[in-house]
Design an enzyme around this catalytic site. Structure first.
Site, PDB file in Angstrom:
ATOM      1  N   ASP A  22      25.758  13.379   5.036  1.00 51.34           N
ATOM      2  CA  ASP A  22      27.042  13.715   5.282  1.00 51.34           C
ATOM      3  C   ASP A  22      27.677  13.150   6.747  1.00 51.34           C
ATOM      4  O   ASP A  22      26.744  12.872   7.331  1.00 51.34           O
ATOM      5  CB  ASP A  22      27.327  15.535   5.237  1.00 51.34           C
ATOM      6  CG  ASP A  22      28.626  15.771   5.073  1.00 51.34           C
ATOM      7  OD1 ASP A  22      29.340  14.877   4.472  1.00 51.34           O
ATOM      8  OD2 ASP A  22      28.842  16.831   5.391  1.00 51.34           O
ATOM      9  N   GLY A  23      28.923  12.960   6.541  1.00 49.17           N
ATOM     10  CA  GLY A  23      29.707  12.697   7.924  1.00 49.17           C
ATOM     11  C   GLY A  23      30.092  11.191   7.841  1.00 49.17           C
ATOM     12  O   GLY A  23      30.600  10.785   8.719  1.00 49.17           O
ATOM     13  N   ASN A  24      30.057  10.379   6.856  1.00 48.86           N
ATOM     14  CA  ASN A  24      30.382   9.114   6.727  1.00 48.86           C
ATOM     15  C   ASN A  24      31.845   9.118   7.091  1.00 48.86           C
ATOM     16  O   ASN A  24      32.516   8.274   7.757  1.00 48.86           O
ATOM     17  CB  ASN A  24      30.201   8.435   5.434  1.00 48.86           C
ATOM     18  CG  ASN A  24      28.749   8.492   5.161  1.00 48.86           C
ATOM     19  OD1 ASN A  24      27.877   8.537   5.989  1.00 48.86           O
ATOM     20  ND2 ASN A  24      28.367   8.060   3.833  1.00 48.86           N
ATOM     21  N   GLY A  25      32.714   9.816   6.491  1.00 50.74           N
ATOM     22  CA  GLY A  25      34.280   9.852   6.527  1.00 50.74           C
ATOM     23  C   GLY A  25      34.757  10.109   7.874  1.00 50.74           C
ATOM     24  O   GLY A  25      35.359   9.536   8.493  1.00 50.74           O
ATOM     25  N   TRP A  27      32.811  10.147  10.635  1.00 54.22           N
ATOM     26  CA  TRP A  27      32.650   8.896  11.635  1.00 54.22           C
ATOM     27  C   TRP A  27      33.162   8.064  11.495  1.00 54.22           C
ATOM     28  O   TRP A  27      33.839   7.276  12.793  1.00 54.22           O
ATOM     29  CB  TRP A  27      30.830   8.279  10.959  1.00 54.22           C
ATOM     30  CG  TRP A  27      30.378   7.078  12.117  1.00 54.22           C
ATOM     31  CD1 TRP A  27      29.495   7.492  13.078  1.00 54.22           C
ATOM     32  CD2 TRP A  27      30.726   5.917  11.544  1.00 54.22           C
ATOM     33  NE1 TRP A  27      29.176   6.018  13.337  1.00 54.22           N
ATOM     34  CE2 TRP A  27      29.850   5.212  12.656  1.00 54.22           C
ATOM     35  CE3 TRP A  27      31.429   4.818  10.850  1.00 54.22           C
ATOM     36  CZ2 TRP A  27      29.961   3.687  12.847  1.00 54.22           C
ATOM     37  CZ3 TRP A  27      31.459   3.731  10.943  1.00 54.22           C
ATOM     38  CH2 TRP A  27      30.886   2.931  11.829  1.00 54.22           C
ATOM     39  N   HIS A  39      30.954   4.929   4.837  1.00 51.28           N
ATOM     40  CA  HIS A  39      29.999   4.897   3.855  1.00 51.28           C
ATOM     41  C   HIS A  39      29.249   3.407   3.703  1.00 51.28           C
ATOM     42  O   HIS A  39      27.966   3.511   3.618  1.00 51.28           O
ATOM     43  CB  HIS A  39      30.768   4.766   2.333  1.00 51.28           C
ATOM     44  CG  HIS A  39      31.310   6.115   2.085  1.00 51.28           C
ATOM     45  ND1 HIS A  39      30.780   7.174   2.192  1.00 51.28           N
ATOM     46  CD2 HIS A  39      32.523   6.308   1.436  1.00 51.28           C
ATOM     47  CE1 HIS A  39      31.403   8.412   2.042  1.00 51.28           C
ATOM     48  NE2 HIS A  39      32.733   7.676   1.260  1.00 51.28           N
ATOM     49  N   SER A  67      27.835  12.874  -5.719  1.00 55.36           N
ATOM     50  CA  SER A  67      27.656  13.941  -6.449  1.00 55.36           C
ATOM     51  C   SER A  67      28.536  14.276  -7.753  1.00 55.36           C
ATOM     52  O   SER A  67      29.665  13.391  -7.812  1.00 55.36           O
ATOM     53  CB  SER A  67      28.006  15.454  -5.680  1.00 55.36           C
ATOM     54  OG  SER A  67      29.259  15.439  -5.346  1.00 55.36           O
ATOM     55  N   GLU A  69      30.536  16.184  -8.027  1.00 56.29           N
ATOM     56  CA  GLU A  69      32.029  16.562  -7.556  1.00 56.29           C
ATOM     57  C   GLU A  69      32.739  15.503  -6.872  1.00 56.29           C
ATOM     58  O   GLU A  69      33.908  15.530  -6.620  1.00 56.29           O
ATOM     59  CB  GLU A  69      31.847  18.026  -6.555  1.00 56.29           C
ATOM     60  CG  GLU A  69      31.397  19.142  -7.263  1.00 56.29           C
ATOM     61  CD  GLU A  69      29.936  19.129  -7.939  1.00 56.29           C
ATOM     62  OE1 GLU A  69      29.115  18.547  -7.052  1.00 56.29           O
ATOM     63  OE2 GLU A  69      29.829  19.715  -8.999  1.00 56.29           O
ATOM     64  N   ARG A  73      37.281  12.743  -5.308  1.00 56.60           N
ATOM     65  CA  ARG A  73      38.070  11.951  -4.379  1.00 56.60           C
ATOM     66  C   ARG A  73      38.949  10.653  -5.180  1.00 56.60           C
ATOM     67  O   ARG A  73      38.821  10.569  -6.297  1.00 56.60           O
ATOM     68  CB  ARG A  73      36.661  11.183  -3.721  1.00 56.60           C
ATOM     69  CG  ARG A  73      35.911  12.183  -3.135  1.00 56.60           C
ATOM     70  CD  ARG A  73      34.711  11.622  -2.063  1.00 56.60           C
ATOM     71  NE  ARG A  73      34.088  12.584  -1.528  1.00 56.60           N
ATOM     72  CZ  ARG A  73      33.505  12.757  -0.386  1.00 56.60           C
ATOM     73  NH1 ARG A  73      33.505  11.520   0.386  1.00 56.60           N
ATOM     74  NH2 ARG A  73      32.890  13.721   0.225  1.00 56.60           N
ATOM     75  N   LEU A 133       5.729   5.018  -1.426  1.00 56.57           N
ATOM     76  CA  LEU A 133       6.759   5.874  -1.440  1.00 56.57           C
ATOM     77  C   LEU A 133       7.922   6.062  -2.549  1.00 56.57           C
ATOM     78  O   LEU A 133       8.188   4.995  -3.184  1.00 56.57           O
ATOM     79  CB  LEU A 133       7.782   5.634  -0.335  1.00 56.57           C
ATOM     80  CG  LEU A 133       8.978   6.371   0.064  1.00 56.57           C
ATOM     81  CD1 LEU A 133       8.763   7.381   1.141  1.00 56.57           C
ATOM     82  CD2 LEU A 133       9.963   5.450   0.605  1.00 56.57           C
ATOM     83  N   GLU A 209      12.533  24.019   3.846  1.00 53.21           N
ATOM     84  CA  GLU A 209      12.960  24.237   5.072  1.00 53.21           C
ATOM     85  C   GLU A 209      14.380  23.501   5.466  1.00 53.21           C
ATOM     86  O   GLU A 209      14.145  22.187   5.276  1.00 53.21           O
ATOM     87  CB  GLU A 209      12.031  23.872   6.064  1.00 53.21           C
ATOM     88  CG  GLU A 209      10.644  24.692   6.115  1.00 53.21           C
ATOM     89  CD  GLU A 209      10.756  26.137   6.244  1.00 53.21           C
ATOM     90  OE1 GLU A 209      11.700  26.622   7.266  1.00 53.21           O
ATOM     91  OE2 GLU A 209      10.171  26.760   5.791  1.00 53.21           O
TER      92      GLU A 209
HETATM   93  C1  FPP Z   1      29.220  12.094   2.172  1.00 52.79           C
HETATM   94  O1  FPP Z   1      29.830  11.938   3.474  1.00 52.79           O
HETATM   95  C2  FPP Z   1      28.743  10.819   1.777  1.00 52.79           C
HETATM   96  C3  FPP Z   1      28.857  10.367   0.559  1.00 52.79           C
HETATM   97  C4  FPP Z   1      29.522  11.072  -0.447  1.00 52.79           C
HETATM   98  C5  FPP Z   1      28.216   8.876   0.160  1.00 52.79           C
HETATM   99  C6  FPP Z   1      26.826   8.651   0.583  1.00 52.79           C
HETATM  100  C7  FPP Z   1      26.540   7.293  -0.060  1.00 52.79           C
HETATM  101  C8  FPP Z   1      25.984   6.158   0.827  1.00 52.79           C
HETATM  102  C9  FPP Z   1      25.804   6.528   2.339  1.00 52.79           C
HETATM  103  C10 FPP Z   1      25.405   5.118   0.179  1.00 52.79           C
HETATM  104  C11 FPP Z   1      24.141   4.876   0.268  1.00 52.79           C
HETATM  105  C12 FPP Z   1      23.665   3.905  -0.792  1.00 52.79           C
HETATM  106  C13 FPP Z   1      22.221   3.817  -1.306  1.00 52.79           C
HETATM  107  C14 FPP Z   1      21.772   2.854  -2.330  1.00 52.79           C
HETATM  108  C15 FPP Z   1      21.208   4.701  -0.642  1.00 52.79           C
HETATM  109  P1  FPP Z   1      31.706  12.348   3.307  1.00 52.79           P
HETATM  110  O2  FPP Z   1      32.289  11.162   2.990  1.00 52.79           O
HETATM  111  O3  FPP Z   1      31.653  13.540   2.643  1.00 52.79           O
HETATM  112  O4  FPP Z   1      31.863  12.418   5.007  1.00 52.79           O
HETATM  113  P2  FPP Z   1      32.753  13.531   5.612  1.00 52.79           P
HETATM  114  O5  FPP Z   1      32.283  14.905   5.406  1.00 52.79           O
HETATM  115  O6  FPP Z   1      32.827  13.153   7.239  1.00 52.79           O
HETATM  116  O7  FPP Z   1      33.966  12.965   5.171  1.00 52.79           O
END
Ligand code: FPP
Length: 246
Positions: A22-25, A27, A39, A67, A69, A73, A133, A209
């Site tokens: 989480d947190g890509n958006g 960031w 992302h 997900s 859900e 988006r 792994l 945990e």
């Molecule tokens: C949630 O952050 C992140 C996602 C919905 C997508 C995560 C997917 C990747 C990082 C791609 C990885 C690819 C592989 C093959 C492992 P958010 O958008 O909800 O962030 P926010 O809460 O800050 O808006």
């Protein structure tokens, strides 16, 4: 479960670590960038995480990539994510093979775009014989939907006469999950500061945990995993029973 003593503290290695990336958006937004850039960066964080987990001897990692859900988006973000997961997977395939890692997939893949389905199948087949792994990639995954899908499989067997209702135990139920032959989650890591499980691996996290970190996923570094493992090592896991000194 592995156990190593470093600098006085006993380190207990979790077998299965799951991550809600989480947190890509946020960031991206904090940098004035489009969410999709977050992302993209998150993909490299996933690579750092998988490498670090393997180097530390963790057996299974589960990553929440999309997900059930997330379809709500904007279409452009959904499309970008589908393309990104496909590209990332194919780009990492050589290293996964070299390192003996095995890709497993959790989620309703039949609803995914054909190129992504095909990339998932390619990576699964190419790594099927590997015994290192296990990377459990959760795509179009929802914990509730996984339980519904398991219940449907069980119900079909009961209706067909292949299974008696009285024989449906937790062990039998678990055999009908998407990837039944992996251990339960020991440690669930959530970057981005939120304290919720967001429909992730609901069955498998029963006694996991939980470890929350404030940093956003694109900022993930191997030291964060070390901190999470150190914290995990200090937890007293009781699985509903009593601690040894109680
Ligand atoms: C949630 O952050 C992140 C996602 C919905 C997508 C995560 C997917 C990747 C990082 C791609 C990885 C690819 C592989 C093959 C492992 P958010 O958008 O909800 O962030 P926010 O809460 O800050 O808006």
């Amino acid at each position: 479960m592995g156990s190593v003593a470093t600098s006085g503290q006993e380190i207990v290695l979790p077998r299965h670590v799951a991550v809600i990336m989480d947190g890509n958006g946020r960031w991206a937004r904090e940098r004035g960038l489009d969410r999709v850039e977050g992302h993209r960066e998150g993909r490299y964080a996933a690579r750092r995480f998988v490498r670090a987990a393997r180097e530390r001897g963790i057996e299974v990692v589960s990553l929440y990539a999309f997900s059930t859900e997330n379809w709500s988006r904007p279409e452009s973000e959904v499309e970008a994510l589908m393309g990104l997961i496909e590209t990332a997977l194919l780009a990492e395939l050589e290293e996964l093979c070299e390192r003996g890692a095995r890709l497993r997939v959790s989620g309703r893949r039949e609803e995914l775009p054909a190129p992504l389905r095909s990339a998932l199948a390619t990576a699964e087949q190419a790594t099927a014989e590997n015994d290192g792994l296990v990377l459990n990639l959760c795509v179009n995954y929802g914990g509730q939907v996984e339980l519904v899908d398991a219940a449907k499989k069980i119900a079909s067997k009961v209706v067909a006469g292949g299974l008696d209702v009285e024989d449906v135990t937790p062990e039998v139920f678990a055999q009908h999950l998407y990837v039944p032959d992996i251990p339960p989650v020991d440690l669930l890591i959530r970057p981005g500061g939120d304290l919720r499980v967001s429909n992730f691996l609901l069955w498998q996290i029963a006694y996991a945990e939980f470890y929350s970190m404030a940093e956003y996923w694109p900022d993930f570094q191997p030291e964060h995993l070390d901190r999470a493992i150190e914290d995990y090592s200090r937890r007293q896991r009781r699985f509903g029973g009593l601690a040894l000194d109680e």
